[in-house]
Enzyme design. Structure first.
Site, PDB file in Angstrom:
ATOM      1  N   GLY A 120      42.388  37.834  52.604  1.00 50.74           N
ATOM      2  CA  GLY A 120      41.109  38.615  52.561  1.00 50.74           C
ATOM      3  C   GLY A 120      40.472  37.930  51.343  1.00 50.74           C
ATOM      4  O   GLY A 120      40.919  36.749  50.593  1.00 50.74           O
ATOM      5  N   CYS A 121      38.932  38.325  51.159  1.00 46.90           N
ATOM      6  CA  CYS A 121      38.225  37.512  50.168  1.00 46.90           C
ATOM      7  C   CYS A 121      36.835  38.053  49.613  1.00 46.90           C
ATOM      8  O   CYS A 121      36.488  38.929  50.445  1.00 46.90           O
ATOM      9  CB  CYS A 121      38.154  36.131  50.655  1.00 46.90           C
ATOM     10  SG  CYS A 121      39.386  35.393  51.296  1.00 46.90           S
TER      11      CYS A 121
END
Lengths: 364, 499, 241
Positions: A12-13
């Site tokens: 994720g980011c």
């Protein structure tokens, strides 16, 4: 433990970007402050930046950033570079010692120009020749990894939180008309700097948030055209798809968006005939490059930037404007952190690219 | 020897009401009525276990079991082997079989592959509520995009097939099956937005109206092939081979060449219709190009051409050659592909399972950078929606189903197709039996079957977070294997479970 | 009322401090997450741009935001009132069971997905501007109103796939333009003046007061109602083996 590329690591980011349409220089410290606000979207296992217009004094040369595991790999790589390029300048990339950034590889920078007779022998254009050389280093020279190789741009990345990575690379020493940033939240420890983002090929750089579900369909499709997805990351495959579609197929970025985030057939059916034909054509022609699953990406390139969400908009993406500056971010707050008073702020719809380019006449 | 019977017909006398429905339904003369004793008489040797009598017994009084009689057990010379020896020593004939190969020792790779699903790192999708696309295009793509002088993209795509779901109906010829079967398939294809394939026996005039959902076949016998035939279809399939009998031709006996079968095939009544083993105008790959081109010429380059081959050992280079011959679509029929009649030794010993064939062909075409230019249809043992999903993830663009479709029409796999006595009215031309299938009801069954599969496919795709079928194609990371060896993993291009 | 400045303290400190008082005002919010999470009582006034997860599980308190909010606001909210003087990001009011959320501006994708109602809990989401795609997907109860005050009642006010798979509850749209791709398992009916008075006035009266709007002016537009049409939902989805 397997290294990135031997195993696929979902992440994720957080992403953000800044673009000055008037070409004025923005200090790297600004983008660092913006991404720092989204610290809880990262987990300290990867952060990075791409800056455009940061090497004006060497703007005609490819700026090659390389990680080395050892002196031996550096020597071998430099021999290769020397035999394929004119090296105008080489140096260690200056870094600052930071407690939270450990296990740094050797990090070198080269400004190079392809050897003319080599290009002629290869019958390739300059970009293709350089791209192939860089891919060859990554595939064949053990312990050497090129993570940036565009002109007048550079990627800076490491394992760590993005704001720490910015301090480590002394990002305040660089200024440019465009920046993208990435904070990574991988599900397990890659422990390897090459796996951090942005991912770049020539001047094309991509930061990405999300995990795509079409990964292997896309990977196997793009590998047909001579690319080799060594990192098994979404960002890598998206970069190669965009490189293929723009550089080899001559598509515009908007057309690329219509391929990778193609509208649903039911949506295409609502369009007028010309547009429906155009969209169907792109969908049918490049069906294996359709990307499904969540993503929001920022694509940096010389003179411009594109933001794009997947067609269901499964990841957030906000765009802000103030004067001649455009801001992109996973969260509005990260934009407000560097520009509290925006003229306009909006969330683009899924699959609809937002493309900004330098104003006409602006040279960088 | 030989009063041996494989099955026994059993009657619960207390339930029987002597309605004699079973006598009427049995087309194999295995049940008759003794007027004197007022009782049913069973000829067990005639029973094929087609389940027709059981299905129609209003009281559930009948049931079929395996013959309990046992030959001396021997691990090598099993009952099956002995039976075949006896039959051949008695008749001197080549053993003939119907339906796909049941060979037990050849792995069904589909059953060793497990599918993926999303958890946390990306979302699964609910197909009942969110868009989920199964629309599929089959056909050739140009190598590169092209722009006009105005800078706009030019539509340089070639004619292609447009399916609402990646499932077609396999070729089954009029002659091998009844006209009612083809009518049911055609009507179902129309409702489903897919295609049926008329096989090599020509196209009955009553089916011309389904041309938008028809694929016509050109096989070595060229039965019923003429200009109108070619132009009454959406695509033309050149049949080189069939999974159940690679390298073997076909033989429809004169007994079946009657009435409309004769007219449609354009073969005189009562004369055998032989399909030669090869096309005698194709002795090499460049000859294939000639046939592909001549068919395109005859149809004004408006229809894609499919080349259907059996999966054999060197299927990868064969497929590559076909792709380069100008064909738009390659249909690969695997080891377990069905048949109306095939020599049993061939059926059970020649060829490759479709899973391996799709995997190697897909990879080979990618290695040669031409995968994008042709489509692949996989067939031969596609039994359910997960087989479809797995075939696509291995690299097929679509699948076609024959046996599964026949089951929707009543087939119970008694494998007596070649007898011409099909009690369900499918593989027969006997007018009394043919009537047993109502084409409209049959079409409804087919529509329900394929719709249910499509729904399941969407459910599976949704679980993986994939909302369009093209993102599934060749997506081998969606698969993990269990119980396979390293070589098999390598060929399938799939990782082991847990990896 | 306790007054806090989000610029002056870190996120955890801010939330701890805010929990010490029933009534609290926080200025200069910038991305701080989970403000007002599960808050039962009192009044919270926020300015700036609070972060994701604002008012999730809210259980009775009132929260007013002067500014835009980000994603996942009022997630699984149970009761209380949230007013947003600005626009909201994606996934607003996901699985909200009760209470009211009033937005003056637009809402992003997936607003009101799987909102529901149970006994006295009747969730209500009112959006003053427009809504993105998948508005009210899987709606299981409660009410969503999209006013499109920045658009007018002759424009589409929602994105694609509005109300997909909804099986209970109501979506009101102040527009004569039916959402594109509206599923055929949903009914769309333009409301009469009487229906507007009966059904909408009780729902809208607090909203117009809070945002200083004229109820008559709001009601003057065309309203349509979207509900699930149970007769059209396919029955034969499953078959027991």
């Amino acid at each position: 433990m397997k290294k990135e590329g031997e195993v696929r690591i979902p992440s994720g980011c957080a992403v953000c970007g800044i673009f000055a349409r008037d070409g004025r220089s923005i200090n790297g410290e600004v983008i660092a402050r913006s991404i720092a606000l989204m610290r809880n979207r990262s987990n300290g296992l990867g952060g990075g930046f791409a800056g455009y217009g940061i090497y004006p004094q060497y703007k005609d040369y490819y700026a090659v950033h390389i990680f080395y595991d050892s002196l031996k790999s550096r020597e071998e790589c430099e021999r290769f570079l020397d035999s394929h390029f004119d090296i105008i300048n080489l140096s260690k990339i200056p870094v600052r010692q930071i407690e939270s950034i450990t296990d740094a590889p050797l990090i070198w920078r080269y400004f190079v120009s392809p050897l003319v007779h080599k290009i002629q022998d290869s019958q390739l254009d300059e970009n293709e020749y350089t791209a192939r050389c860089m891919i060859r280093i990554n595939n064949q020279i053990d312990g050497a990894y090129v993570f940036s190789c565009g002109k007048n741009m550079g990627v800076f990345k490491a394992v760590g939180y993005p704001e720490d990575v910015a301090r480590f690379y002394r990002l305040e020493d660089y200024s440019g008309y465009a920046w993208t940033a990435h904070g990574r939240y991988p599900t397990n420890t890659p422990g390897w700097w090459g796996g951090a983002h942005p991912f770049a090929l020539l001047d094309l750089s991509v930061v990405h948030n999300g995990e795509i579900s079409s990964y292997d369909a896309n990977r196997r499709a793009v590998e047909m055209y001579g690319y080799s997805c060594n990192l098994l990351t979404d960002t890598e495959v998206i970069t190669y798809i965009l490189d293929y579609l723009t550089r080899k197929e001559g598509l515009t970025l908007e057309e690329c968006a219509n391929v990778i985030a193609a509208p649903f057939w039911s949506t295409i059916a609502l369009k007028d005939r010309d547009e429906a034909d155009r969209l169907s054509y792109l969908r049918k022609m490049y069906s294996s490059f359709l990307i499904t699953g969540p993503f929001s990406i920022l694509v940096g390139f010389t003179g411009g930037m594109m933001a794009l969400n997947d067609r269901l908009k499964l990841r957030s993406l906000v765009v802000g404007e103030k004067g001649s500056t455009t801001y992109f971010s996973s969260e509005e707050a990260a934009i407000r952190a560097v520009e509290p008073e925006l003229d306009r702020v909006w969330a683009p719809a899924g699959g609809q690219p937002v493309i900004v380019t330098l104003d006409e006449g602006v040279c960088v | 020897m030989n009063n041996f019977s494989r099955f026994r017909i059993n009657l619960r006398k207390e339930d029987c009401i002597s309605c004699r429905s079973c006598v009427k339904q049995c087309s194999f003369n295995a049940i008759s009525w003794n007027e004197e004793t007022k009782s049913l008489v069973f000829n067990h040797a005639g029973c094929t276990d087609c389940q027709r009598c059981v299905s129609f017994c209003p009281r559930g009084a009948l049931f079929i079991t395996r013959n309990e009689n046992t030959f001396a057990p021997h691990s090598l010379y099993t009952e099956k082997v002995l039976r075949e020896l006896f039959i051949q020593s008695e008749t001197g004939g080549v053993l003939l079989s119907s339906m796909g190969s049941p060979a037990e020792k050849v792995p069904v790779y589909f059953d060793h592959l497990l599918l993926n699903a999303s958890q946390v790192t990306n979302p699964s999708i609910d197909p009942l509520r969110e868009p989920m696309e199964t629309r599929t295009f089959l056909g050739r793509r140009p190598a590169h995009a092209q722009r006009g002088t105005d800078g706009k993209l030019v539509n340089n795509l070639l004619p292609h097939l447009d399916l609402q779901t990646p499932i077609l109906f396999s070729a089954m010829s009029y002659g091998a099956v009844s006209l009612n079967v083809q009518k049911a398939l055609a009507r179902a294809a129309e409702k489903l937005g897919t295609y049926f394939n008329c096989g090599e026996g020509g196209l009955h005039e009553s089916l011309y109206r389904y041309s938008a959902n028809t694929i016509v076949q050109v096989a070595s016998g060229r039965f019923g092939v003429h200009e109108t035939y070619l132009n009454s279809a959406s695509a033309i399939e050149i049949k080189i081979g069939q999974g159940a009998k690679p390298g073997i031709g076909g033989h429809l006996t004169g007994a079946k060449i009657i009435g409309d079968v004769s007219a449609t095939r354009m073969v005189p009544e009562g004369v055998d219709a032989i399909s030669p083993a090869p096309h005698h105008d194709i002795y090499s790959i460049e000859d294939l190009r000639q046939l592909v081109s001549s068919l395109k010429e005859a149809t004004g380059y408006r229809k894609p051409v499919i080349v259907k081959v059996a999966a054999v050992h060197n299927i990868a280079p064969i497929a590559s050659g076909i792709a380069r011959s100008g064909a738009d679509i390659i249909a690969i029929d695997g080891f377990r592909g069905g048949t109306g009649a095939a020599p049993m030794r061939i059926r059970d010993n020649v060829g490759l399972p479709i899973e391996l064939a799709v995997a190697v062909v897909d990879q080979r075409l990618r290695d040669e950078r031409i995968r994008n230019q042709v489509s692949i249809i996989a067939s031969g043992g596609i039994r359910c929606s997960t087989d479809v999903v797995k075939a696509l993830a291995l690299g097929a663009d679509a699948v076609s189903i024959g046996t599964a479709a026949l089951c929707a029409l009543g087939c119970h796999l008694c494998a007596s197709c070649s007898s011409g006595k099909c009690a369900w009215g499918l593989a027969t031309q006997n007018p009394e039996l043919v009537k047993r299938l109502d084409p409209d009801q049959g079409a409804d069954n087919l529509v329900r079957l394929v719709s249910a599969w499509t729904r399941e496919i969407k459910e599976i795709m949704g679980g993986m977070g994939i909302n369009s079928i093209e993102a599934l194609k060749g997506n081998r990371l969606a698969l993990r294997a269990v119980g396979l060896n390293e070589k098999e993993l390598e060929i399938l291009g799939v990782r082991y479970g847990g990896e | 009322m306790l007054k806090l400045d989000a610029l002056m303290m870190d996120e955890n400190e801010l939330k701890k401090e805010a929990d010490t008082a029933e009534d609290v005002s926080i200025i200069n919010c910038l991305g701080q997450r989970y403000l007002g999470c599960a808050r039962k009582k009192g009044h919270m006034l926020l300015s700036g741009t609070p972060g994701n997860g604002l008012a999730s599980y809210l259980d009775g308190a009132r929260i007013d935001v002067d500014g835009n909010v980000q994603d996942a606001v009022a997630d699984t909210m149970n009761s209380g009132l949230v007013t947003i003087h600005g626009s909201a990001g994606d996934a607003l009011c996901y699985a909200m069971r009760g209470g009211r959320v009033f937005v003056s501006g637009n809402a992003g994708y997936r607003a009101g997905v799987h909102m529901k109602a149970y006994k006295d809990k009747q969730s209500l989401l009112i959006i003053g501007g427009t809504a993105g795609s998948f508005l009210g997907e899987y709606l299981a109860g409660g009410t969503i109103i999209v006013l499109g005050l920045n658009k007018g009642d002759d424009s589409p006010l929602t994105g694609f796939f509005c109300g997909n798979g909804m099986y209970a509850g109501t979506i009101y749209i102040r527009s004569r333009v039916k959402p594109v791709n509206l599923s055929d398992t949903l009914s769309w009916s333009v409301m009469s003046e009487m229906e507007k008075q009966e059904e909408l006035v009780p729902l809208l009266s607090d909203y117009v007061k809070i945002f200083s709007l004229s109820l008559d002016a709001v009601l003057a537009g065309t309203f349509a109602r979207i509900r699930a049409d149970s007769s059209k939902i396919s029955k034969q989805l499953y078959a027991a083996v």
